[in-house]
Design a protein around this motif. Structure first.
Motif, mmCIF file in Angstrom:
data_model
loop_
_atom_site.group_PDB
_atom_site.id
_atom_site.type_symbol
_atom_site.label_atom_id
_atom_site.label_comp_id
_atom_site.label_asym_id
_atom_site.label_seq_id
_atom_site.Cartn_x
_atom_site.Cartn_y
_atom_site.Cartn_z
ATOM 1 N N SER A 250 6.463 -119.692 -13.074
ATOM 2 C CA SER A 250 7.054 -119.976 -13.723
ATOM 3 C C SER A 250 8.445 -120.305 -13.190
ATOM 4 C CB SER A 250 7.135 -118.401 -14.073
ATOM 5 O OG SER A 250 8.204 -117.848 -13.207
ATOM 6 N N HIS A 251 9.437 -120.631 -14.335
ATOM 7 C CA HIS A 251 10.785 -120.814 -13.451
ATOM 8 C C HIS A 251 10.827 -122.295 -12.618
ATOM 9 C CE1 HIS A 251 13.045 -116.915 -15.235
ATOM 10 N NE2 HIS A 251 12.155 -116.478 -15.170
ATOM 11 N N ASN A 252 9.755 -123.060 -13.276
ATOM 12 C CA ASN A 252 9.708 -124.253 -12.299
ATOM 13 C C ASN A 252 10.100 -125.459 -13.674
ATOM 14 O OD1 ASN A 252 9.272 -124.310 -9.454
ATOM 15 N ND2 ASN A 252 7.287 -122.713 -10.732
ATOM 16 N N ASN B 52 0.753 -116.993 -15.620
ATOM 17 C CA ASN B 52 2.531 -117.672 -15.922
ATOM 18 C C ASN B 52 2.711 -118.460 -15.786
ATOM 19 O OD1 ASN B 52 5.173 -116.392 -16.786
ATOM 20 N ND2 ASN B 52 5.336 -115.434 -15.487
ATOM 21 N N LEU B 53 3.433 -119.237 -17.177
ATOM 22 C CA LEU B 53 4.179 -120.432 -16.987
ATOM 23 C C LEU B 53 5.447 -120.465 -17.860
ATOM 24 C CD1 LEU B 53 0.699 -122.859 -17.978
ATOM 25 C CD2 LEU B 53 1.925 -122.400 -16.055
ATOM 26 N N SER B 54 5.893 -119.450 -18.147
ATOM 27 C CA SER B 54 7.224 -119.376 -18.853
ATOM 28 C C SER B 54 8.106 -119.882 -18.331
ATOM 29 C CB SER B 54 7.662 -118.125 -18.200
ATOM 30 O OG SER B 54 7.495 -117.534 -17.935
ATOM 31 N N ASN B 55 9.283 -120.623 -18.484
ATOM 32 C CA ASN B 55 10.459 -121.071 -17.989
ATOM 33 C C ASN B 55 10.110 -122.093 -17.412
ATOM 34 O OD1 ASN B 55 13.009 -118.890 -18.082
ATOM 35 N ND2 ASN B 55 10.774 -118.007 -18.161
ATOM 36 N N ASN B 56 9.377 -123.290 -17.633
ATOM 37 C CA ASN B 56 9.680 -124.507 -17.417
ATOM 38 C C ASN B 56 10.067 -125.632 -18.396
ATOM 39 O OD1 ASN B 56 7.721 -124.623 -14.679
ATOM 40 N ND2 ASN B 56 6.711 -122.882 -16.042
ATOM 41 N N ALA C 291 -11.739 -124.962 -17.910
ATOM 42 C CA ALA C 291 -12.653 -123.326 -16.846
ATOM 43 C C ALA C 291 -11.624 -121.900 -16.858
ATOM 44 C CB ALA C 291 -12.274 -123.585 -15.976
ATOM 45 N N LEU C 292 -11.267 -122.088 -17.775
ATOM 46 C CA LEU C 292 -10.244 -121.179 -18.196
ATOM 47 C C LEU C 292 -10.968 -119.106 -19.082
ATOM 48 C CD1 LEU C 292 -6.751 -121.701 -18.512
ATOM 49 C CD2 LEU C 292 -7.853 -122.052 -16.788
ATOM 50 N N ALA C 293 -12.772 -119.852 -19.040
ATOM 51 C CA ALA C 293 -12.782 -118.895 -19.928
ATOM 52 C C ALA C 293 -12.690 -116.549 -19.517
ATOM 53 C CB ALA C 293 -14.295 -118.527 -19.051
ATOM 54 N N ARG C 294 -12.093 -116.609 -18.766
ATOM 55 C CA ARG C 294 -12.015 -115.246 -17.862
ATOM 56 C C ARG C 294 -10.041 -114.940 -18.244
ATOM 57 N NH1 ARG C 294 -15.477 -113.108 -12.834
ATOM 58 N NH2 ARG C 294 -17.888 -114.080 -14.083
ATOM 59 N N LEU C 295 -9.549 -115.349 -18.731
ATOM 60 C CA LEU C 295 -8.134 -115.754 -18.061
ATOM 61 C C LEU C 295 -7.518 -114.475 -19.876
ATOM 62 C CD1 LEU C 295 -5.406 -116.964 -17.446
ATOM 63 C CD2 LEU C 295 -4.990 -118.651 -19.601
ATOM 64 N N ALA C 296 -6.879 -113.910 -19.190
ATOM 65 C CA ALA C 296 -6.418 -112.154 -20.310
ATOM 66 C C ALA C 296 -5.259 -112.493 -20.575
ATOM 67 C CB ALA C 296 -6.790 -111.136 -19.471
ATOM 68 N N ASP C 297 -4.123 -112.810 -19.425
ATOM 69 C CA ASP C 297 -3.053 -113.050 -19.511
ATOM 70 C C ASP C 297 -2.020 -114.762 -19.755
ATOM 71 O OD1 ASP C 297 -0.108 -112.404 -20.076
ATOM 72 O OD2 ASP C 297 0.101 -110.846 -19.100
ATOM 73 N N LEU C 298 -1.907 -114.874 -20.793
ATOM 74 C CA LEU C 298 -1.055 -116.139 -20.567
ATOM 75 C C LEU C 298 0.536 -116.054 -21.150
ATOM 76 C CD1 LEU C 298 -1.265 -119.080 -20.176
ATOM 77 C CD2 LEU C 298 -2.526 -119.343 -22.093
ATOM 78 N N ASP C 299 1.052 -116.380 -19.985
ATOM 79 C CA ASP C 299 3.120 -116.586 -20.718
ATOM 80 C C ASP C 299 3.186 -118.108 -20.775
ATOM 81 O OD1 ASP C 299 5.545 -116.027 -21.950
ATOM 82 O OD2 ASP C 299 5.084 -114.788 -19.816
ATOM 83 N N LEU C 300 3.840 -118.423 -22.066
ATOM 84 C CA LEU C 300 4.069 -120.027 -22.260
ATOM 85 C C LEU C 300 5.599 -119.963 -22.321
ATOM 86 C CD1 LEU C 300 0.902 -121.466 -23.343
ATOM 87 C CD2 LEU C 300 2.078 -122.892 -21.298
#
Length: 715
Positions: free
Chosen positions: A294-296, A314-318, A352-361
């Motif tokens: 995040s924040h990049n 967490n990919l927020s604030n891009n 390959a994100l089969a186990r991802l439970a939390d995604l922040d965009l």
């Protein structure tokens, strides 16, 4: 993000200095000037009493005994914030834990070190430490944890580093906030082979040298955050085969390519200047679980390793503008790095994100909600796309049977105008949804008049593009539609949707028709209608038998909705309305726990509801800010409720007549007495005797006896 980073060390505490005893209150009231001989005796005694203190002051503060200020136990001593300038003396042997943080210690020398051969934990954070001697550390053979944050170890770093070479068994080392440059940090840890946890955050490092961690192969947790790192030389992390947690947040990194730390579980790269993040493909699987980017300045979804255990991303604030493969923005990339040339954007980036439970965009530049992108995320439970530019949902990419496992969806602060019916069918597990600050209008239930079961055909045709159907969403429990400019809430808008909480705040001039909340009578527990400027004609609430929390603040209500009388309210906010009385308070006396009432023109003469609330033990936290109104000389006068005098209100008729009658009777007698005195006893019906008003004799008994002139009372 639930990072598994090392716990932070205690912050700076205020220095607790010496306090002289003050003169007791009132001790000077009976003070008398002493006699000369008493004064000289007192002066002599005072000087004798001060002599030990003067001698201690001449010897300097270093000789002041410090151990009585410390908290001691057989193996643990805490001398935090007691003004020490060196190691405390007179401490018992066998101490394993010593805390000296928040003092003024400047050096650790062998002469100042008592026998601490058993010491395992030493905390000297937030001091003025600038010198550490080898003889001092040589006396600590069992030391495992050394905390030296917020000192001045950039001074004398060569000699200090030599002394650190004696810490053969050290496992935890904190050198944060010491103004260390890259080469200084490398020198301090150059021979610490047992190190497991290292904190170098808050320093002035600009690059990671290739051999920095050559002699620390057992390192598991490394914190390099809040530095100025712009470059990581090739091979810098190669010796760290056991590293699990790496924090590089708050630096100046622009590119991470060839990421190959397969054993790493937590990686924090937030608050950098990253434009590219790519991993290196290899045979060994990645163990990464938590990744914070995040924040990049990322322009697209990062190129993640194929085999990993990632659960939180967490990919927020891009600057991500699209998630679809082959999107137009990819042609606009400026190829600043050679790695971008081989970055294949036609591949599915989340394969390959089969186990991802939390995604922040959240807080990106997304304009479209692509269901196909999330289709392979079979374990995704929480998804945030808040603060984007979403206007529509990509229906053309949705195939039959496409369902997401999302339970919590955040879409607030976007530009959504309507969501189609199939949107909710594709989210069968949805429990919580935030749609605040959009432009959505709830649809009317097609069977609102009868309130029948809407589930007979879950794939009925969707309503028009002007409204969103929130009815018959079987698992939705929490919904926010705040600040959507909703002007009218249609009947049974949430029918067959078992909402527990509903936020309709910030919809100015919202009109709720009769039955607008129909279907929520037995489920709704929390309701917010705050700041809607509604009057009692626009707030038609049904009998909500489960409602416990109600927010009606910021409206224009003169009366509360009658349907609330059957609600078991526990918390009620009615601030900033037009209420003059709260007669319904008695019906909630058994359930209500707190009510906010300030900002209403309460009637000072109709505060019986307040007495009822107090008698029931209901808290009114803003009562001191509440005012009431009463009539005075034909005008409305405002006063604080807590200081309103009782005389401003007229008394009941039965209790006010008796004092008035007594006052009039007394006034009549006083007037009669004064009248008789003025007549000086000459009136036939009055006589003055012994300063009292007499009664004239009856006829036939003779005239009243006249009194001498000098005996008449003068008025």
């Amino acid at each position: 993000m639930p990072y598994l980073l090392p716990p932070s060390h205690p912050g700076a505490y205020l220095y607790r200095g010496w306090l002289l005893p003050s003169l007791p209150a009132g001790a000077a009231r009976g003070w008398q000037r002493p006699q000369p001989n008493m004064l000289w005796a007192a002066r002599g005694c005072f000087l004798l009493c001060l002599l030990p203190s003067i001698l201690r002051a001449r010897a300097g503060p270093q000789t002041r005994p410090s151990s009585p200020l410390c908290q001691q136990s057989p193996t643990k001593v805490s001398c935090k914030g007691v003004g020490l300038r060196k190691f405390p003396k007179e401490l018992g042997q066998g101490i394993k834990y010593l805390e000296l943080s928040n003092n003024f210690i400047q050096n650790l020398s062998g002469s100042n070190m008592p026998r601490f051969g058993q010491l395992e934990y030493l905390d000297v954070c937030f001091n003025q430490l600038e010198a550490v001697s080898a003889t001092a550390l040589a006396q600590l053979p069992r030391l495992r944890s050394l905390l030296l944050a917020s000192n001045h170890l950039d001074r004398n770093y060569l000699a200090n580093g030599e002394a650190f070479h004696l810490l053969r068994n050290i496992e935890v080392l904190d050198l944060s906030v010491n103004n260390l440059e890259s080469h200084m940090a490398s020198w301090y840890i150059s021979n610490l082979s047992s190190l497991r946890v290292l904190d170098l955050s808050g320093n002035t490092m600009t690059k990671l040298l290739a051999g920095t961690f050559r002699n620390s192969p057992r390192l598991r947790q490394l914190d390099l955050s809040n530095n100025y790192i712009m470059e990581i030389q090739e091979g810098a992390f190669e010796p760290l085969q056991e590293l699990e947690v790496l924090n590089l947040a708050l630096n100046s990194l622009h590119c991470v390519s060839g990421f190959s730390l397969t054993q790493l579980q937590v990686l924090n790269l937030s608050h950098n200047a990253l434009e590219l993040f790519s991993s290196m493909e290899g045979a060994e699987p990645y163990l990464l679980r938590v990744l914070d980017l995040s924040h990049n300045r990322l322009l697209s979804f990062p190129e993640l390793p194929r085999a990993h255990e990632l659960t939180h991303l967490n990919l927020s604030n891009n600057l991500i503008s699209s998630l679809l493969p082959g999107s137009p923005h990819s042609r606009e990339f400026v190829l600043l790095y050679k790695e971008m040339q081989r970055f294949n954007r036609t591949e599915h980036p989340v394969a390959a994100l089969a186990r991802l439970a939390d995604l922040d965009l959240s807080n990106n530049h997304l304009e479209l909600f692509p269901f196909s992108f999330f289709h392979s995320l079979g374990s995704l439970h929480r998804l945030s796309l808040a603060r984007n530019c979403l206007q529509d949902v990509a229906r053309e990419s949705v195939s039959n049977g496409t369902e997401l496992s999302v339970r919590s969806l955040d879409l607030h602060i976007n530009a959504l105008r309507a969501l189609p019916r199939w949107f909710f069918h594709s989210l069968p597990h949805l429990e919580s949804m935030d749609l605040g600050s959009n432009s959505l209008q709830p649809c009317e239930s097609p069977e609102s008049e009868q309130g029948k079961d809407l589930g007979r055909d879950s794939h009925t045709s969707a309503p028009g593009d002007t409204c969103t159907p929130f009815y018959n969403v079987p698992h939705l429990k929490h919904l926010s539609l705040s600040k959507n400019s909703i002007s009218r809430l249609q009947p049974y808008a949430f029918n067959q949707t078992p909402l527990l909480s509903l936020d309709l705040s910030g919809n100015r001039n919202l009109s709720m028709t009769t039955g607008a909340l129909g279907g929520l009578e037995l489920s709704l527990q929390e309701l917010s209608l705050r700041d809607n400027q509604m009057d009692e004609g626009q707030a038609a609430l049904p009998c909500l038998g489960a409602l416990r929390v109600l927010d009606l603040a910021g409206n224009q209500l003169r009366l509360l909705p009658t349907g609330l009388s059957c609600s078991p309210l526990e918390s009620l906010d009615i601030q900033n309305n037009s209420l003059q009385s709260l007669r319904a308070a008695r019906s909630w006396s058994q359930s209500l726990r707190a009510v906010a009432v300030a900002g209403n023109p309460w009637s000072c003469c109709s505060l019986g509801w307040l007495d009822a609330l107090r008698a029931a033990g209901v808290a009114v936290p803003d009562l001191r800010q509440a005012r009431c109104v009463f009539q005075q000389h034909g005008q409305n006068v405002s006063a604080w409720i807590t200081s309103t005098p009782s005389w401003v209100c007229p008394q009941p008729q039965g209790t006010a007549s008796l004092p008035l009658l007594l006052a009039l009777t007394g006034l009549s007698l006083l007037c009669a007495w004064a009248f008789c005195l003025l007549r000086k006893g000459k009136a036939p019906g009055c006589a003055t005797r012994s300063n009292r008003v007499g009664i004239s004799q009856p006829k036939g008994k003779g005239p009243a006896e006249e009194r001498p002139p000098d005996s008449i009372t003068k008025v």
